[in-house]
Design a protein around this motif. Sequence first.
Motif, short mmCIF file in Angstrom:
data_model
loop_
_atom_site.label_atom_id
_atom_site.label_comp_id
_atom_site.label_asym_id
_atom_site.label_seq_id
_atom_site.Cartn_x
_atom_site.Cartn_y
_atom_site.Cartn_z
N HIS A 1 12.35 -15.13 7.07
CA HIS A 1 12.89 -16.34 6.44
C HIS A 1 14.35 -16.17 6.02
CE1 HIS A 1 13.11 -19.94 3.99
NE2 HIS A 1 13.41 -19.22 2.92
N THR A 2 14.69 -15.02 5.42
CA THR A 2 16.03 -14.83 4.86
C THR A 2 16.90 -13.89 5.69
OG1 THR A 2 15.34 -12.95 3.49
CG2 THR A 2 15.13 -15.16 2.52
N GLY A 3 16.27 -13.12 6.59
CA GLY A 3 17.02 -12.13 7.36
C GLY A 3 17.14 -10.80 6.67
N ILE A 4 16.48 -10.66 5.52
CA ILE A 4 16.60 -9.42 4.74
C ILE A 4 15.33 -9.24 3.92
CG2 ILE A 4 17.75 -10.62 2.83
CD1 ILE A 4 19.46 -8.14 2.42
N ALA A 5 14.93 -8.00 3.69
CA ALA A 5 13.71 -7.71 2.94
C ALA A 5 13.85 -8.16 1.48
CB ALA A 5 13.40 -6.21 3.01
N PHE B 1 17.18 -8.31 -0.76
CA PHE B 1 17.69 -9.64 -1.09
C PHE B 1 17.96 -9.74 -2.59
CE2 PHE B 1 17.09 -14.19 -2.08
CZ PHE B 1 18.00 -14.75 -1.18
N LEU B 2 17.05 -9.20 -3.40
CA LEU B 2 17.24 -9.20 -4.85
C LEU B 2 18.48 -8.40 -5.22
CD1 LEU B 2 16.36 -9.71 -7.77
CD2 LEU B 2 14.80 -7.74 -7.57
N LEU B 3 18.62 -7.22 -4.64
CA LEU B 3 19.78 -6.36 -4.94
C LEU B 3 21.08 -7.05 -4.53
CD1 LEU B 3 20.70 -3.62 -6.01
CD2 LEU B 3 20.45 -2.70 -3.69
N GLN B 4 21.07 -7.70 -3.38
CA GLN B 4 22.26 -8.40 -2.89
C GLN B 4 22.68 -9.49 -3.88
OE1 GLN B 4 22.67 -9.73 1.39
NE2 GLN B 4 22.41 -11.73 0.46
N LYS C 1 7.16 -23.19 1.79
CA LYS C 1 7.38 -23.61 0.41
C LYS C 1 7.41 -22.40 -0.52
CE LYS C 1 5.67 -26.71 -3.20
NZ LYS C 1 4.64 -27.72 -3.57
N MET C 2 6.46 -21.49 -0.35
CA MET C 2 6.40 -20.29 -1.17
C MET C 2 7.66 -19.44 -0.98
SD MET C 2 5.78 -16.74 -0.75
CE MET C 2 4.73 -16.54 0.68
N LEU C 3 8.09 -19.30 0.27
CA LEU C 3 9.26 -18.48 0.57
C LEU C 3 10.54 -19.10 0.01
CD1 LEU C 3 8.35 -17.60 4.27
CD2 LEU C 3 8.42 -15.99 2.36
N VAL C 4 10.66 -20.41 0.14
CA VAL C 4 11.85 -21.10 -0.39
C VAL C 4 11.89 -20.99 -1.91
CG1 VAL C 4 12.90 -23.38 -0.73
CG2 VAL C 4 12.11 -22.70 1.54
N ASN C 5 10.74 -21.16 -2.57
CA ASN C 5 10.68 -21.03 -4.03
C ASN C 5 11.10 -19.64 -4.48
OD1 ASN C 5 9.85 -23.67 -4.38
ND2 ASN C 5 7.67 -23.17 -4.49
N CYS C 6 10.59 -18.64 -3.77
CA CYS C 6 10.92 -17.26 -4.09
C CYS C 6 12.42 -17.01 -3.90
CB CYS C 6 10.09 -16.32 -3.22
SG CYS C 6 10.38 -14.57 -3.55
N GLU C 7 12.94 -17.47 -2.78
CA GLU C 7 14.36 -17.30 -2.48
C GLU C 7 15.23 -17.98 -3.54
OE1 GLU C 7 17.48 -18.42 1.16
OE2 GLU C 7 15.55 -19.46 0.96
N GLU C 8 14.91 -19.21 -3.89
CA GLU C 8 15.71 -19.95 -4.86
C GLU C 8 15.62 -19.35 -6.25
OE1 GLU C 8 14.29 -23.96 -4.50
OE2 GLU C 8 15.58 -24.39 -2.76
N GLN C 9 14.46 -18.83 -6.61
CA GLN C 9 14.27 -18.19 -7.91
C GLN C 9 15.14 -16.95 -8.02
OE1 GLN C 9 12.47 -19.38 -10.34
NE2 GLN C 9 12.15 -17.70 -11.79
N ILE C 10 15.18 -16.15 -6.97
CA ILE C 10 15.99 -14.93 -6.99
C ILE C 10 17.48 -15.26 -7.05
CG2 ILE C 10 16.70 -12.93 -5.61
CD1 ILE C 10 13.81 -12.79 -4.57
N ILE C 11 17.91 -16.26 -6.29
CA ILE C 11 19.33 -16.66 -6.29
C ILE C 11 19.73 -17.16 -7.68
CG2 ILE C 11 20.98 -18.34 -5.38
CD1 ILE C 11 19.50 -18.17 -2.70
N ALA C 12 18.84 -17.93 -8.33
CA ALA C 12 19.16 -18.50 -9.64
C ALA C 12 19.08 -17.47 -10.77
CB ALA C 12 18.23 -19.67 -9.94
#
Length: 263
Positions: free
Chosen positions: A200-204, A208-211, A160-171
């Motif tokens: 989780h994402t395949g990238i640090a 991931f943020l830079l991408q 849950k924490m990882l998904v939230n972090c991932e979605e926040q960065i994408i948005a």
Amino acid sequence: MALYSDLKFIFCGEDKNYDSTINRTFDGFGIQYNHESKIEFAIDNEEPKVYSGSYVFISKPGYFFHYGVPKGVQKRDHRYVTFAGERVNDYIEAGLLDCEKPELITIHSPARFAQILHLLNLEYSRDINSPAAINLLERLLFILQEEKSFQSKALQYYKKMLVNCEEQIIAYPEQEYDFREMAKKAGVSYAHFRRLFQQHTGIAPKAFLLQNRFNLATRYLLESDKRISEISELCGWDDVYFFSKQFKKKFGVSPLRFRQQGE
């Protein structure tokens, strides 16, 4: 019938000054161990990514492997053992091996793992079909099974924490993110947080943020008439010159040239 004659070692070795990049397939199974160093790794047509630490991947038939020394790194520590025979089918049936797509497995006790692999190498050097070496191999396979189970449970626990972090960065990739503070709130070290995020994402996380900032920048360049300096600021770069430098390094052309090519 000789004891353990149903398994044969093909190669076994240790290279603490490994300076090559390998692109190949494998006919059989093997344990490929990156010990406390950086490795560039990819399967099939994936984009190679750089990992730092102690990792194992199981080399197996049916996949194309890319692995080696990342750009800017002179050497790394690579240790390996490959094997074949009817006993491999027993390992697959017991769940110690599988034919699914390989993944990097984090080794949490690298000194222990390296020592067992070193002892296996010594036995192999003494007798290439040593029963003692086979016992050591099976011990390594059991350790890897435990590591994969631990890795899976850790990912599930923090999902849950990882998904939230991932979605926040994408948005909102333009925002600033304190990943060390995120790790602290999750109750883990930054190194462990970084490892979980990469699994989780395949990238640090920073990559991931830079991408995602680059993704946003390219959309602005192609879908708006905003100035380069404005796009730089909207995507999280305070310095337009640094933005242009990073963009050119990533895409091979300047932001302006990228926009012109897309017209």
